[in-house]
Design a protein around this motif. Structure first.
Motif, short mmCIF file in Angstrom:
data_model
loop_
_atom_site.label_atom_id
_atom_site.label_comp_id
_atom_site.label_asym_id
_atom_site.label_seq_id
_atom_site.Cartn_x
_atom_site.Cartn_y
_atom_site.Cartn_z
N THR A 1 -10.82 -14.27 9.53
CA THR A 1 -9.68 -14.90 8.89
C THR A 1 -9.96 -15.28 7.44
O THR A 1 -9.14 -15.05 6.55
CB THR A 1 -9.24 -16.15 9.68
N GLU A 2 -11.16 -15.80 7.17
CA GLU A 2 -11.46 -16.26 5.82
C GLU A 2 -11.58 -15.12 4.82
O GLU A 2 -11.42 -15.32 3.62
CB GLU A 2 -12.72 -17.13 5.80
N ALA A 3 -11.84 -13.91 5.30
CA ALA A 3 -12.01 -12.78 4.39
C ALA A 3 -10.72 -11.98 4.20
O ALA A 3 -10.46 -11.47 3.11
CB ALA A 3 -13.11 -11.86 4.90
N SER A 4 -9.90 -11.87 5.26
CA SER A 4 -8.74 -10.98 5.18
C SER A 4 -7.44 -11.61 5.65
O SER A 4 -6.37 -11.04 5.43
CB SER A 4 -9.00 -9.73 6.02
N GLY A 5 -7.52 -12.74 6.30
CA GLY A 5 -6.33 -13.31 6.92
C GLY A 5 -6.14 -12.84 8.35
O GLY A 5 -5.39 -13.41 9.10
N THR B 1 1.06 -1.40 1.68
CA THR B 1 -0.36 -1.35 2.00
C THR B 1 -0.88 0.08 1.90
O THR B 1 -1.94 0.33 1.32
CB THR B 1 -0.63 -1.93 3.40
N ILE B 2 -0.11 1.04 2.42
CA ILE B 2 -0.51 2.46 2.34
C ILE B 2 -0.59 2.90 0.89
O ILE B 2 -1.56 3.56 0.49
CB ILE B 2 0.48 3.33 3.15
N ALA B 3 0.41 2.54 0.08
CA ALA B 3 0.39 2.92 -1.33
C ALA B 3 -0.82 2.31 -2.03
O ALA B 3 -1.45 2.96 -2.87
CB ALA B 3 1.69 2.47 -2.01
N HIS B 4 -1.17 1.07 -1.69
CA HIS B 4 -2.33 0.40 -2.28
C HIS B 4 -3.63 1.12 -1.91
O HIS B 4 -4.49 1.35 -2.77
CB HIS B 4 -2.35 -1.06 -1.82
N ILE B 5 -3.77 1.49 -0.63
CA ILE B 5 -4.97 2.22 -0.19
C ILE B 5 -5.08 3.53 -0.94
O ILE B 5 -6.15 3.89 -1.44
CB ILE B 5 -4.93 2.45 1.34
N ARG B 6 -3.97 4.25 -1.05
CA ARG B 6 -3.99 5.53 -1.78
C ARG B 6 -4.32 5.33 -3.25
O ARG B 6 -5.04 6.14 -3.84
CB ARG B 6 -2.65 6.24 -1.64
N ASP B 7 -3.84 4.26 -3.84
CA ASP B 7 -4.13 3.99 -5.25
C ASP B 7 -5.62 3.70 -5.45
O ASP B 7 -6.27 4.31 -6.31
CB ASP B 7 -3.29 2.81 -5.75
N VAL B 8 -6.17 2.80 -4.64
CA VAL B 8 -7.56 2.40 -4.81
C VAL B 8 -8.51 3.56 -4.51
O VAL B 8 -9.36 3.92 -5.32
CB VAL B 8 -7.90 1.17 -3.94
N PHE B 9 -8.37 4.17 -3.35
CA PHE B 9 -9.28 5.27 -2.99
C PHE B 9 -8.97 6.54 -3.77
O PHE B 9 -9.85 7.35 -4.02
CB PHE B 9 -9.26 5.53 -1.49
N PRO C 1 -9.72 -1.71 -1.09
CA PRO C 1 -8.34 -2.13 -0.87
C PRO C 1 -8.24 -3.52 -0.25
O PRO C 1 -9.11 -3.94 0.51
CB PRO C 1 -7.80 -1.09 0.11
N ASP C 2 -7.19 -4.24 -0.59
CA ASP C 2 -6.87 -5.50 0.07
C ASP C 2 -6.46 -5.19 1.51
O ASP C 2 -5.98 -4.09 1.81
CB ASP C 2 -5.72 -6.20 -0.64
N ALA C 3 -6.60 -6.16 2.40
CA ALA C 3 -6.28 -5.96 3.80
C ALA C 3 -4.80 -5.78 4.05
O ALA C 3 -4.39 -5.07 4.96
CB ALA C 3 -6.81 -7.13 4.63
#
Length: 153
Positions: free
Chosen positions: A108-112, A76-84, A66-68
């Motif tokens: 910062t350079e990896a996730s912001g 973000t929660i929907a994205h985590i549920r989609d990916v995992f 998942p993206d950070a």
């Protein structure tokens, strides 16, 4: 795609040179198992036998993790549920995976995002979840004496 830090990779190179028949895949997973135990986590069974991808054809495509941040907590929660969820994990298992944030810090350079997720970033514990539930959270507004310009955290 999961990227192993250059610092860690360089630290493991002497072991790879000493044991050239050990695949990088085995070297990295063994170092992970040893690190968890060193930090106070459980001892995990480990077996060799993984092979390396010599030409890059089997590299995991971006999007497997998942993206950070997706801009809104619900997104973000929907994205985590989609990916995992595509990997067959249920919500309880996803929470356990996210608990890996108890170890280490964000960059910062990896996730912001910036900084450790806990006060004990080199200890394997439930500190990440304890802090989420027990601490009063405020929005970050400054960083190193200047205004914070990264994502809300």
């Amino acid at each position: 795609m999961l990227r192993i830090s250059l610092h860690l990779r360089d630290a493991l190179e002497p072991l790879k040179a000493k044991y050239p028949s050990l695949s990088y895949a085995d070297l990295y997973t063994l170092s992970g198992v040893a690190s968890v135990e060193y930090m106070g986590g459980p001892a995990c069974e480990w077996r060799a036998g993984r092979s390396d991808d010599e030409d890059g054809r089997r590299i995991v495509a971006d999007g497997r993790l998942p993206d950070a941040d997706k801009g809104q907590p619900g997104s973000t929660i929907a994205h985590i549920r989609d990916v995992f969820g595509r990997m067959g994990f249920n919500d309880a298992e996803m929470v356990a995976l996210i608990g890996a944030h108890a170890v280490g810090r964000c960059h910062t350079e990896a996730s912001g995002y910036w900084g450790p997720w806990t006060f004990a970033e080199t200890t394997f514990s439930n500190e990440y979840f304890r802090l989420l539930l027990e601490e009063k959270w405020t929005i970050k507004t400054t960083h190193n004496g200047g205004p914070w310009t990264g994502p809300e955290q």
